[in-house]
Structures are given as C-alpha cells and as structure tokens.
Scaffold this motif. Sequence first.
Motif, short mmCIF file in Angstrom:
data_model
loop_
_atom_site.label_atom_id
_atom_site.label_comp_id
_atom_site.label_asym_id
_atom_site.label_seq_id
_atom_site.Cartn_x
_atom_site.Cartn_y
_atom_site.Cartn_z
N MET A 42 5.67 4.63 16.95
CA MET A 42 6.40 5.50 16.01
C MET A 42 7.88 5.15 15.96
N ASP A 43 8.48 4.77 17.08
CA ASP A 43 9.89 4.42 17.09
C ASP A 43 10.16 3.20 16.21
N GLU A 44 9.30 2.19 16.32
CA GLU A 44 9.47 0.99 15.49
C GLU A 44 9.24 1.30 14.01
N LEU A 45 8.25 2.15 13.73
CA LEU A 45 8.00 2.53 12.35
C LEU A 45 9.19 3.28 11.77
N ASN A 46 9.73 4.21 12.53
CA ASN A 46 10.91 4.94 12.06
C ASN A 46 12.10 4.02 11.85
N LEU A 47 12.27 3.04 12.71
CA LEU A 47 13.34 2.06 12.54
C LEU A 47 13.16 1.27 11.25
N LEU A 48 11.94 0.81 10.99
CA LEU A 48 11.68 0.07 9.76
C LEU A 48 11.90 0.94 8.52
N LEU A 49 11.52 2.21 8.60
CA LEU A 49 11.74 3.12 7.47
C LEU A 49 13.22 3.38 7.25
N ARG A 50 13.98 3.53 8.33
CA ARG A 50 15.42 3.76 8.17
C ARG A 50 16.12 2.57 7.55
N THR A 51 15.65 1.36 7.82
CA THR A 51 16.26 0.18 7.19
C THR A 51 16.01 0.17 5.69
N LYS A 52 15.01 0.90 5.23
CA LYS A 52 14.71 1.04 3.80
C LYS A 52 15.29 2.34 3.24
N ASP A 53 16.16 3.01 4.00
CA ASP A 53 16.79 4.27 3.60
C ASP A 53 15.78 5.39 3.35
N VAL A 54 14.74 5.43 4.16
CA VAL A 54 13.74 6.50 4.10
C VAL A 54 13.83 7.26 5.41
N TYR A 55 14.04 8.57 5.32
CA TYR A 55 14.22 9.36 6.52
C TYR A 55 13.11 10.40 6.72
N SER A 56 12.23 10.53 5.73
CA SER A 56 11.13 11.47 5.86
C SER A 56 9.83 10.77 5.47
N ILE A 57 8.86 10.80 6.35
CA ILE A 57 7.58 10.13 6.10
C ILE A 57 6.84 10.79 4.95
N GLU A 58 7.04 12.09 4.76
CA GLU A 58 6.37 12.80 3.68
C GLU A 58 6.79 12.31 2.30
N ASP A 59 7.98 11.68 2.20
CA ASP A 59 8.47 11.16 0.92
C ASP A 59 7.83 9.83 0.54
N VAL A 60 7.07 9.23 1.43
CA VAL A 60 6.52 7.89 1.22
C VAL A 60 5.11 8.00 0.64
N ASN A 61 4.91 7.38 -0.51
CA ASN A 61 3.54 7.29 -1.05
C ASN A 61 2.75 6.23 -0.30
N TYR A 62 3.32 5.03 -0.21
CA TYR A 62 2.68 3.94 0.52
C TYR A 62 3.74 3.16 1.28
N ALA A 63 3.41 2.77 2.48
CA ALA A 63 4.22 1.83 3.26
C ALA A 63 3.28 0.73 3.71
N ILE A 64 3.63 -0.49 3.34
CA ILE A 64 2.77 -1.64 3.62
C ILE A 64 3.50 -2.57 4.58
N PHE A 65 2.86 -2.83 5.71
CA PHE A 65 3.40 -3.76 6.70
C PHE A 65 2.96 -5.16 6.29
N GLU A 66 3.92 -5.98 5.87
CA GLU A 66 3.63 -7.31 5.34
C GLU A 66 3.35 -8.32 6.45
N LYS A 67 2.84 -9.48 6.04
CA LYS A 67 2.49 -10.53 7.00
C LYS A 67 3.71 -11.07 7.74
N ASN A 68 4.88 -11.01 7.11
CA ASN A 68 6.09 -11.56 7.73
C ASN A 68 6.81 -10.55 8.62
N GLY A 69 6.25 -9.34 8.79
CA GLY A 69 6.84 -8.33 9.66
C GLY A 69 7.73 -7.35 8.96
N GLU A 70 7.89 -7.46 7.67
CA GLU A 70 8.72 -6.52 6.91
C GLU A 70 7.87 -5.36 6.42
#
Length: 74
Positions: A42-70
């Motif tokens: 969860m800490d890594e997921l929150n870090l990745l979301l913060r780099t995309k300027d997303v601070y609430s998981i409920e606001d996300v329709n889809y989050a896709i973890f790409e092959k390159n780690g982004e």
Amino acid sequence: MIVGLIDIKSRKFPIFLDGQPSIIIKQGKIMEHELKKMRLDMDELNLLLRTKDVYSIEDVNYAIFEKNGELSVL
C-alpha cells in the motif's frame, strides 16, 4: 538471436518475458490479488498515486500498473 526469433513467432513468449499490464484499482477499489502478484504494498501504491497527483483512491476509476513499472491513472 534465438530469443528474438521466438519473440517474433510466439504471442505468449513476450508476455512471459516482459509481463503484461495489470489493473490495480478498479472503480475506486483496490484489487488486492493484483497488488500481491505485482509485489506492491500500500505504501508503494500510495507513492505512485501521489506522483500522479492523486490523493484519494476513491477518485480513481482505473489504475493500471504498466510493464515498465509506471502507473497509469484514469
């Protein structure tokens, strides 16, 4: 050279080598089994979301973890 030929001929071999994108968040809900499969916590997921300027998981329709780690967020 042999790996390159197998990569061209086979459809499943590149997925085996590189992996494939995984949906981590779907309609505001975290897909726990995908997190474990991608070896994210969860800490890594929150870090990745913060780099995309997303601070609430409920606001996300889809989050896709790409092959390159982004993380791609919709």
